[in-house]
Design a protein around this motif. Structure first.
Motif, PDB file in Angstrom:
ATOM      1  N   GLY A  30       4.866   5.575   6.398  1.00  0.00           N
ATOM      2  CA  GLY A  30       3.551   5.517   5.671  1.00  0.00           C
ATOM      3  C   GLY A  30       2.570   6.691   5.641  1.00  0.00           C
ATOM      4  N   ASN A  56       1.778   9.239  -5.781  1.00  0.00           N
ATOM      5  CA  ASN A  56       2.358  10.715  -5.721  1.00  0.00           C
ATOM      6  C   ASN A  56       3.411  11.163  -6.828  1.00  0.00           C
ATOM      7  OD1 ASN A  56       1.716  12.092  -3.372  1.00  0.00           O
ATOM      8  ND2 ASN A  56       2.992  10.561  -2.218  1.00  0.00           N
ATOM      9  N   LEU A  60       1.028  12.266  -9.765  1.00  0.00           N
ATOM     10  CA  LEU A  60       0.612  13.888  -9.798  1.00  0.00           C
ATOM     11  C   LEU A  60       1.554  14.813  -9.795  1.00  0.00           C
ATOM     12  CD1 LEU A  60      -2.013  12.976  -6.661  1.00  0.00           C
ATOM     13  CD2 LEU A  60      -2.361  13.679  -8.968  1.00  0.00           C
ATOM     14  N   GLU A  61       2.931  14.507  -9.159  1.00  0.00           N
ATOM     15  CA  GLU A  61       3.880  15.441  -9.241  1.00  0.00           C
ATOM     16  C   GLU A  61       4.460  15.783 -10.701  1.00  0.00           C
ATOM     17  OE1 GLU A  61       6.825  14.419  -6.396  1.00  0.00           O
ATOM     18  OE2 GLU A  61       5.644  14.707  -4.862  1.00  0.00           O
ATOM     19  N   ILE A  80       0.889   4.310  -2.881  1.00  0.00           N
ATOM     20  CA  ILE A  80       0.568   5.729  -2.518  1.00  0.00           C
ATOM     21  C   ILE A  80       1.866   6.416  -3.067  1.00  0.00           C
ATOM     22  CG2 ILE A  80       0.872   7.359  -0.688  1.00  0.00           C
ATOM     23  CD1 ILE A  80      -0.668   5.557   1.219  1.00  0.00           C
ATOM     24  N   TYR A  81       2.957   5.743  -3.112  1.00  0.00           N
ATOM     25  CA  TYR A  81       4.211   6.398  -3.515  1.00  0.00           C
ATOM     26  C   TYR A  81       4.130   6.702  -5.054  1.00  0.00           C
ATOM     27  CZ  TYR A  81       9.054   7.128  -5.139  1.00  0.00           C
ATOM     28  OH  TYR A  81      10.094   7.404  -5.788  1.00  0.00           O
ATOM     29  N   LEU A 101      -0.470  26.130  -0.331  1.00  0.00           N
ATOM     30  CA  LEU A 101       0.437  25.438  -1.337  1.00  0.00           C
ATOM     31  C   LEU A 101       1.190  26.383  -2.246  1.00  0.00           C
ATOM     32  CD1 LEU A 101      -1.290  22.074  -1.622  1.00  0.00           C
ATOM     33  CD2 LEU A 101       0.730  22.278  -0.331  1.00  0.00           C
ATOM     34  N   PHE A 155       0.742  -1.198   0.090  1.00  0.00           N
ATOM     35  CA  PHE A 155       0.031  -0.002   0.100  1.00  0.00           C
ATOM     36  C   PHE A 155       0.901   1.528   0.004  1.00  0.00           C
ATOM     37  CE2 PHE A 155      -4.295  -1.440  -0.001  1.00  0.00           C
ATOM     38  CZ  PHE A 155      -4.461  -2.672   0.496  1.00  0.00           C
ATOM     39  N   TRP A 156       2.068   1.321   0.665  1.00  0.00           N
ATOM     40  CA  TRP A 156       2.831   2.372   0.574  1.00  0.00           C
ATOM     41  C   TRP A 156       3.647   2.572  -0.736  1.00  0.00           C
ATOM     42  CZ3 TRP A 156       8.280   2.573  -0.188  1.00  0.00           C
ATOM     43  CH2 TRP A 156       8.850   3.751  -0.161  1.00  0.00           C
ATOM     44  N   SER A 207       3.984   9.786   3.523  1.00  0.00           N
ATOM     45  CA  SER A 207       3.632   9.468   2.257  1.00  0.00           C
ATOM     46  C   SER A 207       2.161   9.858   1.972  1.00  0.00           C
ATOM     47  CB  SER A 207       3.765   8.150   1.878  1.00  0.00           C
ATOM     48  OG  SER A 207       5.330   7.926   1.909  1.00  0.00           O
ATOM     49  N   PHE A 208       1.293   9.660   2.778  1.00  0.00           N
ATOM     50  CA  PHE A 208      -0.112   9.795   2.725  1.00  0.00           C
ATOM     51  C   PHE A 208      -0.416  11.280   2.697  1.00  0.00           C
ATOM     52  CE2 PHE A 208      -4.207   8.328   2.003  1.00  0.00           C
ATOM     53  CZ  PHE A 208      -5.096   9.203   2.714  1.00  0.00           C
ATOM     54  N   LYS A 210       1.699  13.456   2.074  1.00  0.00           N
ATOM     55  CA  LYS A 210       2.188  14.145   0.565  1.00  0.00           C
ATOM     56  C   LYS A 210       1.199  13.915  -0.537  1.00  0.00           C
ATOM     57  CE  LYS A 210       6.621  14.201  -1.886  1.00  0.00           C
ATOM     58  NZ  LYS A 210       7.490  13.417  -2.269  1.00  0.00           N
ATOM     59  N   LEU A 211       0.531  12.758  -0.389  1.00  0.00           N
ATOM     60  CA  LEU A 211      -0.630  12.548  -1.344  1.00  0.00           C
ATOM     61  C   LEU A 211      -1.845  13.315  -1.527  1.00  0.00           C
ATOM     62  CD1 LEU A 211      -1.664  10.657  -3.602  1.00  0.00           C
ATOM     63  CD2 LEU A 211      -2.705   9.362  -1.922  1.00  0.00           C
ATOM     64  N   ILE A 232      -4.280   3.718   3.608  1.00  0.00           N
ATOM     65  CA  ILE A 232      -3.600   4.126   4.727  1.00  0.00           C
ATOM     66  C   ILE A 232      -4.044   3.500   6.042  1.00  0.00           C
ATOM     67  CG2 ILE A 232      -5.230   6.106   5.404  1.00  0.00           C
ATOM     68  CD1 ILE A 232      -1.257   5.933   5.524  1.00  0.00           C
ATOM     69  N   ASP A 265      -1.701  16.670  -0.265  1.00  0.00           N
ATOM     70  CA  ASP A 265      -0.849  17.797  -0.405  1.00  0.00           C
ATOM     71  C   ASP A 265      -0.987  17.806  -2.098  1.00  0.00           C
ATOM     72  OD1 ASP A 265       1.427  18.444   1.961  1.00  0.00           O
ATOM     73  OD2 ASP A 265      -0.679  18.916   1.918  1.00  0.00           O
ATOM     74  N   ASN A 266      -0.727  16.775  -2.916  1.00  0.00           N
ATOM     75  CA  ASN A 266      -0.481  16.619  -4.406  1.00  0.00           C
ATOM     76  C   ASN A 266      -1.909  16.858  -4.877  1.00  0.00           C
ATOM     77  OD1 ASN A 266       2.383  16.590  -4.698  1.00  0.00           O
ATOM     78  ND2 ASN A 266       2.459  14.380  -4.382  1.00  0.00           N
TER      79      ASN A 266
END
Lengths: 414, 428
Positions: B225, A223, A226-227, A219-220, A325, A215-216, B228-229, B231-232, B193, B234-235
């Motif tokens: 973890g 991210n 999106l970036e 998410i990674y 942001l 799951f990490w 990272s979440f 950050k998600l 999460i 925020d993105n």
């Protein structure tokens, strides 16, 4: 060239021989059965190899950690078997490596783990050490993984050196050494994690360990996606809106490009370059509102109209404050019409008190405006624009930045 | 009316939380006397756990979606809650969390809100007590050591289920929306999460048996973890902030940002009533906030005015077409370009041969109604008078079937009724 290929042959010979020798010793020397629980290790190894994660600094081989953990949890034989599975990396097969290279890799895997295993067994046999104490465990792990890490990386470096063309100085750069240290620490941590999980919850625990990783990883990657796409979307949205509101073609996009080139010439950090580029994309959004009807007017502006247009840096200041942001771009946008000699707007800042990004965007903005068609004049050539900007160096523009943009124009990099 | 329901639920939670606390704490001294010989070690473990707890609480994520108005607090405390269920006894757990929250409140720069903290702790107590109770029902049947993993797995599933239900209740209560409209969105957002919290908490609990409080080092995984979440989140917010920033910058006296925000508000509420969820709801929100962006191209001095005639070949209103072209060229927003294009299409053209594509998407029909209503109740600079909500609604009902989709108009009525806006004599 000849000398190198001779060295290569010698190296390969030694490697193959060592690996085979050690393997033979191992097979003849051990008579333990391979525990069934090690299958869990194999499964997780295969899963982790399949769901691998490509971190920006390096492709950390989680397989190493599982091999070390297998060494701690079981014995050298099991660890060697795990090495085999770690070796079967689909990515390598896709790249179509030569057979010699392949066997070399395999030999390196086998040599490293057996060396580490040998040292570890010696360590275990030292008298006075309590097998169950955490201190013993941790120091044993440190030693075993250090040996493994050292031997593997040295041999692998030699392998890459002989099979590809790399420069030694590049490989041993400070950045590279930093990432190597980081990988080593990760190796110890993850091996310890896997081993301990096995001790306290046997094979189900190992399989459970895969869940947070999976799951990490999701998410990674989300991210990352999106970036990567954000600036692209930002560029297009601003472009489209500017085109229709102001009849500017690609204005902010080009200013961002020019600003970025200027920033690169003064060696700005990657982070700062991103902030610069985004500030440049956003610098004129204050003109999209009510002000826009004055901007594209073909006739001369009255004094009042001119003053209204001069509002455009400030008019969006409150909007920027709202969005946490985007706050970091606010200053640059607000001050991009300040003049180096203090005669600019809105606040009349002087010299270095104007943020660097604003000074860069100011110059880039002026240059792009001069070389684009506007409703009240034709576009100028690069030469004419260059002279115009040079005329105002020190007064409107920062002289250092003017020098840079003059250089870029003359080297035709714009 | 709405806030009355909200505070009733919160009061109930606080009430049952207190009850749970009193009931459980009766056993406290028994527990302490049992642990008399290892008391010091036990206390140290608790202290370390407590400090980590406070630290992780400071990293709570307050998720607020600007586009769909979804509001959830995502706290890594749940990893701690789950681990503590297995490591400590319930009376001790309650004390630890109570102390933890107290310390956090003391250190926090925000003003101390007793109701908020009581609610959070109360909810946590109820969740822990329920989980422990249901777990004890199972563990009577699974006594052997070999079943330890199974027991942990069961308690994990039970714990997650209870946390999920209470989260949905809390969110539904806070946003004033019914449970069944929110549970899928909450699930999609929190599932990954939550599993990370759960499994890392599990690892801590398992390790604690062997190495005591050194096991808390595994909370590092929780931290990774969680960050990272964050950050998600925020993105995702970057994109919504960008669109809002651009729309606000492009707004003018005749096309205000407040109008766009109000249309977004009613569009999202209507969309929820129609069961639109997840990514679709987000698209609806984006379409609503950006629907009039095309108006920047309609001024006399703009490129489009010079090049195009007043209505385009497709028979669209100019600003709808321009808006859809803008949106089409931005990959992230491209899915809504057709909605923007058709947001002024009268309902009578839906599914008719007169209109080339034949179908006006539901999202467009929703935005049409939201747009119409907001215009009618807005304060106009001159000319028309402001209408009250009921007057506005009645005017729109007259045009339904021709301009507006009757189903959407009826749903609007439902929403306005819930808000209590239909029976007041003065407008807002």
């Amino acid at each position: 060239m000849d000398k190198k290929s001779l060295q290569k042959q010698i190296f390969l010979g030694i490697i193959y021989l060592t690996a085979i020798l050690l393997l033979v010793l191992l097979i003849t020397g051990s008579n333990e059965a391979i525990p069934l629980e090690s299958i869990a290790f194999v499964i997780v190894l295969i899963l982790l190899n399949y769901f691998r994660i490509n971190l920006p600094f390096y492709d950390f081989k989680i397989a190493f950690a599982i091999i070390i953990a297998g060494l701690l949890a079981f014995d050298v034989t099991t660890a060697v078997i795990l090495s085999f599975f770690a070796f079967f990396d689909i990515k390598d097969f896709k790249e179509k490596i030569s057979l010699y290279n392949l066997f070399c890799k395999l030999s390196i895997y086998l040599t490293s783990i057996q060396a580490a295993g040998f040292i570890f067994l010696k360590f275990k046999a030292v008298q006075g050490f309590n097998i169950n104490s955490p201190l013993y465990l941790f120091s044993g792990l440190l030693v075993a993984s250090f040996v493994y890490f050292l031997i593997f990386n040295v041999l692998d470096f030699l392998r890459i050196f002989f099979f590809n063309d790399i420069k030694i100085e590049e490989y041993f750069s400070f950045d590279n050494l930093k990432t190597i240290l980081f990988k080593y620490i990760m190796l110890i941590a993850v091996s310890l994690l896997i081993y301990l999980t096995y001790v306290w919850s046997n094979y189900p625990g190992i399989l459970v360990l895969f869940i947070p990783y999976y799951f990490w990883r999701e998410i990674y990657y989300k991210n990352l996606e999106l970036e990567e796409n954000f600036i692209f979307n930002q560029r297009h949205l601003i472009n489209e809106v500017e085109k229709r509101a102001l009849s500017f073609e690609d204005h902010s996009f080009k200013v961002a490009k020019i600003s970025r080139k200027i920033g690169q010439r003064i060696d700005m950090s990657k982070n700062d370059l991103e902030i610069l580029e985004q500030s440049a994309l956003l610098h004129d959004i204050g003109m999209l509102g009510d002000i826009r009807k004055y901007v594209s007017k073909p006739e001369r502006l009255t004094y009042e109209e001119y003053k209204i247009i001069q509002n455009h840096p400030q008019i969006v200041a409150s909007a920027f404050r709202k969005y946490k942001l985007f706050k970091k771009f606010q200053k640059a946008v607000l001050y991009h019409h300040e003049h180096f000699d203090g005669t600019g707007y809105p606040q009349g800042l002087i010299g270095e008190s104007i943020p660097l990004i604003s000074r860069i965007v100011g110059v880039a903005d002026a240059f792009n405006s001069l070389t684009s068609p506007r409703s009240f004049r034709e576009k100028k050539t690069y030469e004419e624009a260059k002279e115009e900007i040079k005329k105002f160096s020190g007064t409107q523009f920062d002289p250092d930045i003017v020098d840079i943009i003059v250089y870029l124009i003359e080297e035709e990099e714009l | 009316m709405k806030s009355g329901n909200e505070s009733l639920y919160r009061k109930l939670i606080i009430f049952f939380g207190v009850i749970a606390f009193i009931l459980i704490e009766r056993d406290l001294f028994v527990i302490i006397s049992e642990k008399a010989d290892t008391l010091l070690y036990y206390l140290i473990s608790n202290l370390i756990f407590l400090s980590l707890l406070v630290f992780f609480k400071t990293r709570d994520i307050k998720f607020k979606d600007d586009i769909t108005y979804l509001q959830i607090d995502i706290s890594s405390i749940y990893a701690f809650a789950f681990a503590s269920l297995i490591i400590f006894d319930l009376p001790v757990i309650f004390i630890i969390f109570l102390l933890g929250y107290a310390i956090f409140a003391f250190l926090s720069k925000e003003k101390f809100d007793l109701e908020k903290y009581s609610f959070e702790i109360g909810e946590l107590f109820i969740v822990l007590a329920l989980s422990k109770y249901i777990y004890s029902l199972f563990s009577n049947y699974l006594i052997q050591d070999a079943y330890f993993i199974l027991k942990i797995a069961i308690i994990a599933i039970v714990f997650y289920g209870i946390v999920y239900i209470f989260t949905c209740l809390r969110v539904a209560n806070k946003m004033g929306i019914s449970f069944r409209k929110i549970y899928l969105d909450v699930f999609n957002l929190t599932f990954p999460i939550s599993l990370i919290y759960l499994t890392t908490g599990m690892l801590v609990a398992l390790a604690f048996k062997s190495i005591g409080f050194f096991a808390f080092a595994f909370f590092l995984l929780t931290f990774i973890g969680h960050q990272s979440f964050q950050k998600l989140i925020d993105n995702e917010n970057l994109y919504s902030n960008l669109v809002r920033l651009i729309v606000e910058s492009a707004s003018s006296k005749s096309n205000t940002f407040e109008h766009a925000e109000k249309v977004q508000f009613y569009a999202i509420n209507l969309g929820r009533e129609f069961g639109i969820l997840g990514g679709d709801l987000k698209n609806l929100g984006y379409a609503a906030i950006i629907h009039d962006i095309g108006k920047i191209g309609v001024d006399e001095f703009s490129l489009d005015y010079i090049l195009e005639s007043k209505t385009t070949k497709g028979g669209e209103l100019l600003h709808s077409e321009i808006g859809s072209e803008i949106v089409e060229n931005v990959p992230y927003l491209a899915p809504i370009s057709y909605v923007v294009r058709t947001h002024h299409k009268p309902f009578s053209m839906h599914k008719t041969k007169a209109y080339e594509k034949g179908v006006i998407p539901l999202m467009s029909r929703i935005i049409m109604v939201a747009n119409g209503y907001v215009r009618l109740i807005a304060v106009e600079a001159e000319e028309e008078e402001t209408l009250t909500p009921s007057e506005a609604y009645r005017k729109m009902r007259k045009d339904q079937g021709i301009v507006y989709d009757p189903k959407v108009v009826r749903t609007l009525h439902k929403i306005l009724e819930k808000e209590g806006k239909l029976h007041r004599s003065k407008s807002i």
